[in-house]
Scaffold this motif. Structure first.
Motif, PDB file in Angstrom:
ATOM      1  N   ALA A  72      -5.518   3.516   5.118  1.00 53.62           N
ATOM      2  CA  ALA A  72      -6.073   4.468   6.884  1.00 53.62           C
ATOM      3  C   ALA A  72      -5.982   4.860   7.590  1.00 53.62           C
ATOM      4  N   ILE A  73      -5.643   3.694   8.816  1.00 53.11           N
ATOM      5  CA  ILE A  73      -5.544   3.822   9.485  1.00 53.11           C
ATOM      6  C   ILE A  73      -3.213   4.274   9.743  1.00 53.11           C
ATOM      7  N   LYS A  74      -2.927   3.786   8.813  1.00 56.13           N
ATOM      8  CA  LYS A  74      -1.706   4.686   8.612  1.00 56.13           C
ATOM      9  C   LYS A  74      -1.655   5.900   8.416  1.00 56.13           C
ATOM     10  N   ARG A  75      -2.803   6.220   7.310  1.00 56.62           N
ATOM     11  CA  ARG A  75      -2.831   8.020   7.198  1.00 56.62           C
ATOM     12  C   ARG A  75      -3.257   8.167   8.770  1.00 56.62           C
ATOM     13  N   SER A  76      -4.262   7.861   9.636  1.00 64.04           N
ATOM     14  CA  SER A  76      -4.496   8.691  10.517  1.00 64.04           C
ATOM     15  C   SER A  76      -3.760   9.021  11.739  1.00 64.04           C
ATOM     16  N   GLU A  77      -2.612   8.112  11.600  1.00 60.41           N
ATOM     17  CA  GLU A  77      -1.762   8.083  12.436  1.00 60.41           C
ATOM     18  C   GLU A  77      -1.812   7.894  13.830  1.00 60.41           C
ATOM     19  N   LYS A  78      -3.071   6.814  14.409  1.00 64.37           N
ATOM     20  CA  LYS A  78      -3.683   6.740  14.798  1.00 64.37           C
ATOM     21  C   LYS A  78      -2.601   5.386  15.116  1.00 64.37           C
ATOM     22  N   ASP A  79      -2.423   4.279  16.634  1.00 68.36           N
ATOM     23  CA  ASP A  79      -2.096   3.091  16.731  1.00 68.36           C
ATOM     24  C   ASP A  79      -2.802   2.275  16.250  1.00 68.36           C
ATOM     25  N   LEU A  80      -2.158   1.505  15.019  1.00 67.48           N
ATOM     26  CA  LEU A  80      -2.143   0.294  14.870  1.00 67.48           C
ATOM     27  C   LEU A  80      -2.799  -0.655  15.297  1.00 67.48           C
ATOM     28  N   ASN A  81      -2.457  -0.601  16.471  1.00 69.32           N
ATOM     29  CA  ASN A  81      -2.037  -1.963  17.536  1.00 69.32           C
ATOM     30  C   ASN A  81      -3.772  -2.203  18.330  1.00 69.32           C
ATOM     31  N   CYS A  82      -4.223  -0.180  17.894  1.00 71.56           N
ATOM     32  CA  CYS A  82      -5.601  -0.678  18.711  1.00 71.56           C
ATOM     33  C   CYS A  82      -7.007  -0.931  17.477  1.00 71.56           C
ATOM     34  N   PHE A  83      -6.876  -1.280  16.202  1.00 72.61           N
ATOM     35  CA  PHE A  83      -7.311  -1.915  15.890  1.00 72.61           C
ATOM     36  C   PHE A  83      -7.107  -3.452  15.737  1.00 72.61           C
ATOM     37  N   LEU A  84      -6.921  -3.620  16.333  1.00 72.60           N
ATOM     38  CA  LEU A  84      -7.277  -5.553  15.978  1.00 72.60           C
ATOM     39  C   LEU A  84      -7.353  -6.111  17.308  1.00 72.60           C
ATOM     40  N   ASP A  85      -8.479  -6.813  17.302  1.00 77.03           N
ATOM     41  CA  ASP A  85      -8.383  -7.210  18.540  1.00 77.03           C
ATOM     42  C   ASP A  85      -7.592  -8.147  19.218  1.00 77.03           C
TER      43      ASP A  85
ATOM     44  N   THR B  72       0.495  -1.359   0.381  1.00 78.01           N
ATOM     45  CA  THR B  72       0.410   0.139  -0.068  1.00 78.01           C
ATOM     46  C   THR B  72       0.662   0.922   0.466  1.00 78.01           C
ATOM     47  N   LYS B  73       1.838   1.085  -0.334  1.00 77.70           N
ATOM     48  CA  LYS B  73       2.806   1.820  -0.153  1.00 77.70           C
ATOM     49  C   LYS B  73       2.148   3.370  -1.278  1.00 77.70           C
ATOM     50  N   ALA B  74       1.963   3.184  -2.477  1.00 75.71           N
ATOM     51  CA  ALA B  74       1.426   4.144  -3.205  1.00 75.71           C
ATOM     52  C   ALA B  74       0.219   4.359  -3.426  1.00 75.71           C
ATOM     53  N   TRP B  75      -0.438   4.394  -2.816  1.00 70.87           N
ATOM     54  CA  TRP B  75      -1.630   4.587  -3.228  1.00 70.87           C
ATOM     55  C   TRP B  75      -1.761   5.889  -2.473  1.00 70.87           C
ATOM     56  N   ILE B  76      -3.634   5.580  -2.578  1.00 74.21           N
ATOM     57  CA  ILE B  76      -3.426   7.290  -2.329  1.00 74.21           C
ATOM     58  C   ILE B  76      -4.799   7.303  -1.332  1.00 74.21           C
ATOM     59  N   VAL B  77      -4.491   8.086  -0.286  1.00 73.25           N
ATOM     60  CA  VAL B  77      -5.526   8.140   0.365  1.00 73.25           C
ATOM     61  C   VAL B  77      -6.854   9.430   0.875  1.00 73.25           C
ATOM     62  N   LYS B  78      -7.436   9.801   0.914  1.00 77.90           N
ATOM     63  CA  LYS B  78      -8.150  11.084   1.308  1.00 77.90           C
ATOM     64  C   LYS B  78      -8.785  11.180   2.403  1.00 77.90           C
ATOM     65  N   LYS B  79      -8.444  12.250   3.369  1.00 76.60           N
ATOM     66  CA  LYS B  79      -9.843  11.791   4.460  1.00 76.60           C
ATOM     67  C   LYS B  79     -10.937  12.916   4.437  1.00 76.60           C
ATOM     68  N   CYS B  80     -11.941  12.309   4.506  1.00 75.91           N
ATOM     69  CA  CYS B  80     -13.418  12.834   4.721  1.00 75.91           C
ATOM     70  C   CYS B  80     -13.244  13.304   6.396  1.00 75.91           C
TER      71      CYS B  80
END
Length: 574
Positions: free
Chosen positions: A480-493, A432-440
């Motif tokens: 999307a999580i990477k773009r939000s700069e939030k902790d990725l581990n918080c979104f894992l079960d 996903t390095k080259a993907w384009i992400v837009k924040k809504c």
């Protein structure tokens, strides 16, 4: 034998045992000149005929009570020409003691292996009958004499419960017979019951045939830990895989599960299992193993071309993995159009919610097959030849080793999530390095590829539906999580965290000492073997292939996996 001064702490019993093993290894025999509890004198058996001077004298020391060698003439004057390969000292107890370590490491030690090992190591011939009897005796020494039959089954169950508080053992007898004949046994160790609370709520149900004298089946409920490792939960030994057996098993399984926890089951299409599961777990979702479905589908395909069959099976898999109803309908329409009426009968008894992701109601965390159940069957392949009590104890020993080993491994991990989840996240990062992400908004993002994808990280959902299906962030969600700069581990079960992995193996399974086992058994505690009749013919050692199952081999000419060999290979070589 080390010579004069060697001491035997266990007294004359140990001395006689070592002396017999020494004579077997050296290829000679001896006679007892004097043999009592305080003193032993032996001479070479050929002393009278050839004047051999080999001899030994040992006695008890008064102050230490040890048995000590006082005199040892370790020279055979008649040479080595009279050494024998058939030794009278090769008793059943000696052979059983010598091979006990081999049986401990390999429960299915064959009689032929024992005969060959004695020939190679000791240079001694052992008859097949004596080797067979010694193997059975050796198994009794390894697993404990109390495990050699059904006689002490009650004692063993009580001993396990005393040593592993919280474990569940339940046994039933044949009510149609006057005596207490064994019928079925359910067992689940407390450590497994506790650890399953930290594993994903998905259970694979399957059974395997037992190869012992009284036949029967071993049914098991297994799952995977946070690192995709095999995690057995509970087991049952029954006479056959039937509705009654499955219903009894599932009713016991229902008791040990955490109340209110939603469990998803992955099963095969066994009629008795389906009926019992609907009665015991009416509100739980279940899906059929995709591997078994594809195997059964082969028998309904009318196309003769191997390439066409492979394409249809691949298309069927794509239908099963399709995340959306729209994609499923599109692929399924193509599948039915290519198969025609030949698969209509196959699809009649196949509800969509029981095999495809698009319609499945529960959460199975991406588990489409009962491969972990197949791994369990391979895990107990050798132990299936043991008697019931020996089988239970062998499984207990294997679980002891597994829990201890994985507990040590988990404590060494310094990451937050298990290596399995770390690897998936690393793969998503690379893709996903080259993907384009837009924040809504704070939670909603748009991923712009050749198509648009909406991700809601607050609800942990994605328009591709893979996040909801697998309960693991899809690549869009990861981006999307990477773009939000939030902790990725918080979104894992929590099931994927190292802490949960360690918790699933935090409790131990304890040994069952047999040194205080009572020698006298009360008549009410005796359990007789099950009432069964041995089937005609020679017992099979290999699994019977399923209907339509094709064994795939590697061709030595083209190197490809398939159903052809070098002689029938038609591949073009470059």
């Amino acid at each position: 034998m080390k010579g004069v001064g060697q001491r035997f702490a266990q007294g004359i019993v140990e001395f006689r045992d070592v002396l017999s093993k020494y004579s077997i290894h050296s290829g000679f025999d001896f006679d007892f000149v004097k043999n009592d509890k305080d003193c032993v004198t032996v001479h070479c058996k050929r002393r009278a005929d050839f004047g051999c001077l080999w001899g030994m004298h040992a006695r008890v020391e008064n102050h230490s009570k040890y048995f000590v060698i006082k005199q040892f003439d370790d020279v055979h004057t008649y040479g080595s020409s009279f050494r024998t390969i058939k030794h009278a000292r090769m008793t059943l107890s000696i052979i059983g003691a010598l091979i006990s370590s081999d049986i401990r490491n390999k429960a299915l030690t064959s009689v032929s292996e024992v005969v060959c090992d004695f020939k190679d190591y000791y240079g001694t011939e052992v008859s097949y009958r004596r080797a067979w009897m010694s193997v059975e005796k050796g198994r009794g020494l390894v697993f404990g004499d109390y495990l050699s039959s059904f006689d002490d089954l009650h004692w063993y169950v009580d001993a396990v419960n005393d040593c592993n508080l919280g474990s569940v053992f339940d046994m039933e007898f044949d009510v149609h017979s006057k005596e207490r004949h064994f019928k079925c046994l359910f067992f689940a160790f407390e450590a497994c019951i506790h650890g399953f609370k930290y594993c994903r709520p998905v259970l694979m149900l399957d059974g395997t045939f037992l190869k012992r004298r009284h036949k029967g089946c071993l049914l098991a409920a297994t799952t995977k830990d946070g690192n995709q490792g095999l995690y057995p939960l509970c087991f049952v030994i029954v006479d056959s895989e039937s509705y009654d057996s499955w219903h009894w098993f599932l009713s016991k399984l229902f008791v040990i599960l955490t109340p209110g926890r939603d469990i998803a089951f992955v099963i095969n299409q066994h009629g008795g299992l389906l009926k019992a599961l609907a009665e015991v777990f009416p509100f739980s979702s279940h899906s059929f193993c995709l591997m078994h479905l594809k195997t059964n589908l082969k028998t309904y395909l009318s196309v003769k071309s191997r390439e066409s069959k492979e394409y249809l099976l691949t298309l069927f898999s794509r239908c099963a993995y399709a995340p959306t109803i729209e994609l499923f309908n599109e692929l399924f329409k193509e599948f039915k159009g290519r198969c025609g009426r030949s698969v209509e009968k196959f699809l009649e008894d196949l509800p969509n919610e029981c095999w495809c992701n698009a319609y499945f109601q529960g959460k199975r965390y991406g588990e489409m097959c009962t491969n972990v159940a197949a791994s369990f069957n391979s895990w107990v392949r050798d132990e299936r030849y043991l008697l019931s009590t020996s089988l239970v104890d062998a499984i207990r020993v294997k679980l002891i080793e597994q829990f201890s080993r994985r507990r040590e491994v988990g404590n060494k991990w310094n990451h937050i999530v298990c290596p399995f989840a770390e690897k998936k996240l690393e793969e998503a990062l690379n893709d996903t390095k080259a993907w384009i992400v837009k924040k809504c908004s704070d939670d909603i993002y748009e991923i712009q590829l050749d198509h648009s994808v909406m991700v809601d990280i607050g609800k942990r959902s994605c328009s591709c539906r893979l996040w909801e299906i697998d309960s693991f962030p899809c690549k869009h969600g990861f981006c999307a999580i990477k773009r939000s700069e939030k902790d990725l581990n918080c979104f894992l079960d929590n099931y994927y965290r190292v802490s949960s992995y360690c918790d699933s193996y935090s409790h131990s399974i304890y040994p069952v000492p047999s040194m205080w086992k009572p020698n006298v058994i009360v008549d009410d505690d005796i359990v007789l073997p099950p009432l069964c009749k041995r089937p005609a013919g020679r017992p099979r050692t290999e699994r019977i292939p399923s209907k339509g199952e094709i064994k795939r081999i590697r061709c030595s000419r083209c190197g490809k996996m398939g159903t052809h060999n070098r002689k029938t290979c038609k591949e073009a070589l470059l």
